[in-house]
Design a protein around this motif. Sequence first.
Motif, PDB file in Angstrom:
ATOM      1  N   TYR A  99      -6.951   1.274   8.277  1.00  0.00           N
ATOM      2  CA  TYR A  99      -5.817  -0.302   8.071  1.00  0.00           C
ATOM      3  C   TYR A  99      -6.572  -1.201   9.490  1.00  0.00           C
ATOM      4  O   TYR A  99      -5.892  -2.861   9.761  1.00  0.00           O
ATOM      5  CB  TYR A  99      -4.542  -0.652   7.660  1.00  0.00           C
ATOM      6  CG  TYR A  99      -4.523   0.540   6.276  1.00  0.00           C
ATOM      7  CD1 TYR A  99      -4.904  -0.513   5.541  1.00  0.00           C
ATOM      8  CD2 TYR A  99      -4.202   1.457   6.143  1.00  0.00           C
ATOM      9  CE1 TYR A  99      -5.005  -0.244   4.036  1.00  0.00           C
ATOM     10  CE2 TYR A  99      -3.521   1.945   4.922  1.00  0.00           C
ATOM     11  CZ  TYR A  99      -4.568   1.045   3.736  1.00  0.00           C
ATOM     12  OH  TYR A  99      -4.275   1.336   2.545  1.00  0.00           O
ATOM     13  N   SER A 102       0.651  -1.060  -0.555  1.00  0.00           N
ATOM     14  CA  SER A 102      -0.472  -0.445  -0.181  1.00  0.00           C
ATOM     15  C   SER A 102       0.645   0.851  -0.369  1.00  0.00           C
ATOM     16  O   SER A 102       0.471   2.309  -0.810  1.00  0.00           O
ATOM     17  CB  SER A 102      -1.163  -0.033   0.986  1.00  0.00           C
ATOM     18  OG  SER A 102      -0.511   0.087   2.349  1.00  0.00           O
ATOM     19  N   HIS A 120      -3.784  -5.269   2.738  1.00  0.00           N
ATOM     20  CA  HIS A 120      -4.554  -4.257   3.540  1.00  0.00           C
ATOM     21  C   HIS A 120      -5.996  -3.916   3.678  1.00  0.00           C
ATOM     22  O   HIS A 120      -6.229  -3.056   3.040  1.00  0.00           O
ATOM     23  CB  HIS A 120      -3.655  -3.640   3.398  1.00  0.00           C
ATOM     24  CG  HIS A 120      -1.431  -3.535   3.567  1.00  0.00           C
ATOM     25  ND1 HIS A 120      -0.875  -3.549   4.818  1.00  0.00           N
ATOM     26  CD2 HIS A 120      -0.859  -3.905   2.437  1.00  0.00           C
ATOM     27  CE1 HIS A 120      -0.460  -3.637   4.322  1.00  0.00           C
ATOM     28  NE2 HIS A 120       0.594  -3.837   2.925  1.00  0.00           N
ATOM     29  N   LEU A 141      -9.067  -2.526   3.894  1.00  0.00           N
ATOM     30  CA  LEU A 141      -9.648  -1.333   5.343  1.00  0.00           C
ATOM     31  C   LEU A 141     -11.019  -1.470   5.346  1.00  0.00           C
ATOM     32  O   LEU A 141     -11.748  -2.187   4.672  1.00  0.00           O
ATOM     33  CB  LEU A 141     -10.243  -0.070   3.886  1.00  0.00           C
ATOM     34  CG  LEU A 141      -8.730  -0.278   2.348  1.00  0.00           C
ATOM     35  CD1 LEU A 141      -9.720   1.253   1.177  1.00  0.00           C
ATOM     36  CD2 LEU A 141      -8.087   1.244   3.262  1.00  0.00           C
TER      37      LEU A 141
END
Length: 271
Positions: free
Chosen positions: A162, A17, A216, A218
């Motif tokens: 995150y 990311s 990652h 969200l």
Amino acid sequence: MSVPESADEPDLSLPSSARIYDFLLGGGHNFAVDRQLAERILQVVPAARDTAVANRAFLGRAVRACLDRGCRQFLDLGSGIPTVEAVHETAQRYDPSARVAYVDTDPVAVAISRDVLAGSDRATVTAADLTDPDAVLSAPGVAGLLDPAEPTAVLAVSVLHYVADDDLVARLIGRYCSAFGPGSMLVLSHGSTDVDDPAAVAGTVGMQQLARDSGHPLVLRDRGVLRRVTAGVDPLEPGLVDITRWRCDEPAPGPVLGMYALVGTVRAQSR
């Protein structure tokens, strides 16, 4: 560019990311795998690059606001790669004495950051997980640079979405904000679907789906949750608003992007 030498070498076949964000900002510290996923993101969420640029512009405005209120120290959590108008560049342009401690868990982003910051005695980078504040705050790159008695701006820009648990987010904000002197501040930006523009909602939902591919995922939070987790902070005007609406320098703000921004002063009683 170098990468850290350790028994646990980073898997460079996976997108990051931090490096995707660098690519969207126009930086050069990214790999083919990052650019491939970024292009997929842009196909699904055409506003992704605009969001990254607007988020970085908000960060610059927020840093200046913190300097105006007496903060000369910055703790940048989940900092990514400090290029393209990074915190130390903005802060030290206005005050060369400003100190910036960057913290990130991505080993490649940390290695690149060390190259970028080589020779600087007022900016450091620490490899640590922001969900372990004791480890972050005691790390040499943080404890050796930032004076806990001085007012400090804690930056959590496009990173707390995150962290999956709302209560943990609230505890982390409280712990970091209480670690420094009176007059400390919080700078926050956070993805949300709690917006009135259907296009912005579609964009954030699309970003959420694609983020899973980067490893990652969200967690998008509404305004009520964001106000609750920042309850110990008194927001500066204009309060909790879209990043394009927070003290925008442009004559007319851009479209709503589904990313909320807040800059505020930590209440003394919350320490």
